[in-house]
Design an enzyme around this catalytic site. Structure first.
Site, PDB file in Angstrom:
ATOM      1  NE  ARG A   1      -4.240  -1.513   0.148  1.00 54.03           N
ATOM      2  CZ  ARG A   1      -4.390  -2.610  -0.596  1.00 54.03           C
ATOM      3  NH1 ARG A   1      -3.437  -2.985  -1.427  1.00 54.03           N
ATOM      4  NH2 ARG A   1      -5.499  -3.327  -0.517  1.00 54.03           N
TER       5      ARG A   1
ATOM      6  CD  GLU B   1      -3.027   2.962  -5.378  1.00 57.39           C
ATOM      7  OE1 GLU B   1      -4.049   2.268  -5.560  1.00 57.39           O
ATOM      8  OE2 GLU B   1      -1.969   2.498  -4.931  1.00 57.39           O
TER       9      GLU B   1
ATOM     10  CG  HIS C   1      -3.300  -1.047  -6.662  1.00 55.99           C
ATOM     11  ND1 HIS C   1      -3.677  -0.412  -5.517  1.00 55.99           N
ATOM     12  CD2 HIS C   1      -3.292  -2.372  -6.352  1.00 55.99           C
ATOM     13  CE1 HIS C   1      -3.897  -1.293  -4.554  1.00 55.99           C
ATOM     14  NE2 HIS C   1      -3.666  -2.510  -5.044  1.00 55.99           N
TER      15      HIS C   1
END
Ligand code: DGY
Length: 334
Positions: A249, A278, A297
């Site tokens: 993360r 994000e 991601h």
């Protein structure tokens, strides 16, 4: 004791991120389903309307905070199509007695592949050199200024040694002959959990790992303890020329400190699948930094694995709504 009969009541279910059609059909066969994605402006009103009556929710990549939960007074189960649960207000869920399910296991190998790909790409400068070819700059044999750095034989330090950390260690130790150091908050019984790694991985204090590893990979969950864990002090401890990879993360890393280590410290390169914000903001210096390999991601983002996650999350929701034990319940404590 009599076995309790399963509860077959049709419940109100809110699907807040698209599911594969066959998994949506499983839900629709048994429950009254509303599909509304709060990230799509035209669906926000429908999402909040459905939230008001929802008993079950399934989806991912959306912050379910205490304020949002206040608008869901009938909620009993949230089934997250993710292994990470940092998007959910755990104390509020505990307070309300809402069951939180997630999808560990099915994404382990795929996420480890992504992390190892970042290790390879950062060390061997794969994206940069691919662009060199694509942009027509390969007009003569490359010189030392474009050489990479070997991965095999380097010492890998893994922060977080759960399922995914161990899967990264298998790739490194068994495939690339890399000595592996790991740091985990709780003691790991390697002989029991990963017997193939016995004698190939060594537990280390975090500072020792940072000082000894050539390549450092973060595979930790985001929690109050890990938020901002990697700061200026931690980057300064790393070996000159080390590589840093984050497949966990973004908020575990203090991004200004990472940029400083790339610009002014000794960090050779960073491979990042995750960011504090994000999608990565257009004006983030990490987006175009020459030493950064950035991915959007994609840890678990393969057709096979995303399908397996959706299937597991659907099963979790169906089981929990019928009063049975779900496949994976995340322990939320009061
Ligand atoms: C997960 O499952 O937690 C992945 O990071 C996707 O969010």
């Amino acid at each position: 004791m009599p076995i309790p009969t399963a509860d077959t009541t049709r419940r109100k279910v809110l699907v807040f991120r698209e599911l594969p059609p066959d998994q949506l059909a499983r839900l629709q066969a048994l429950h009254d389903v509303t599909v509304a994605n709060p990230r799509v402006p035209e669906q926000v009103a429908a999402f909040h309307a459905a939230l008001a009556t929802a008993e079950g929710m399934i989806g991912s990549s959306f912050k379910v905070d205490a304020a949002l939960l206040a608008g869901a007074p009938h909620l009993k189960v949230i089934s997250s199509v993710s292994v990470g649960v940092d998007n959910y207000a755990l104390p509020a869920l505990a307070e309300r007695g809402v069951v939180l399910c997630h999808t560990p296991g099915v994404l382990t190998e795929t996420t480890a592949d992504t992390i190892f790909a970042l290790i390879m790409a950062s060390s061997r400068r794969l994206v940069e050199l691919s662009n060199h070819v694509r942009e027509g700059r390969w007009t003569r044999n490359i010189d030392t200024d474009l050489f990479g750095w070997d991965v095999h034989g380097k010492t890998l330090g893994i922060l977080g040694f759960g399922r995914i950390g161990q899967a990264v260690a298998r790739r490194a130790a068994l495939g690339f002959g890399m000595p592996v150091l790991y740091h985990n908050r709780r003691e790991v019984n390697v002989a029991q959990d990963a017997p193939e790694l016995v004698g190939k991985v060594t537990s280390a204090a975090m500072d020792d790992l940072l000082q000894l590893a050539d390549i450092i990979a973060v595979v930790l969950p985001l929690s109050d303890e890990t938020r901002g864990l990697m700061g200026a002090r931690e980057f300064a401890l790393m070996k000159p020329g080390a590589i840093f990879v984050n497949g966990a993360r973004g908020a575990i890393v203090q991004e200004p400190a990472l940029l400083d280590a790339l610009n002014h410290g000794g960090l050779r390169a960073a491979g990042l699948d995750v960011f504090a914000t994000e999608p990565l903001p257009q004006d983030s210096a990490l987006r175009t930094h020459p030493k950064v390999t950035a991915l959007p991601h994609i840890g678990s983002a393969t057709h096979e694995t995303r399908y397996a996650m959706a299937q597991m999350a659907t099963s979790n929701l169906l089981l929990a709504l019928s009063g049975k034990q779900a496949l994976a319940v995340f322990p939320v404590h009061k």
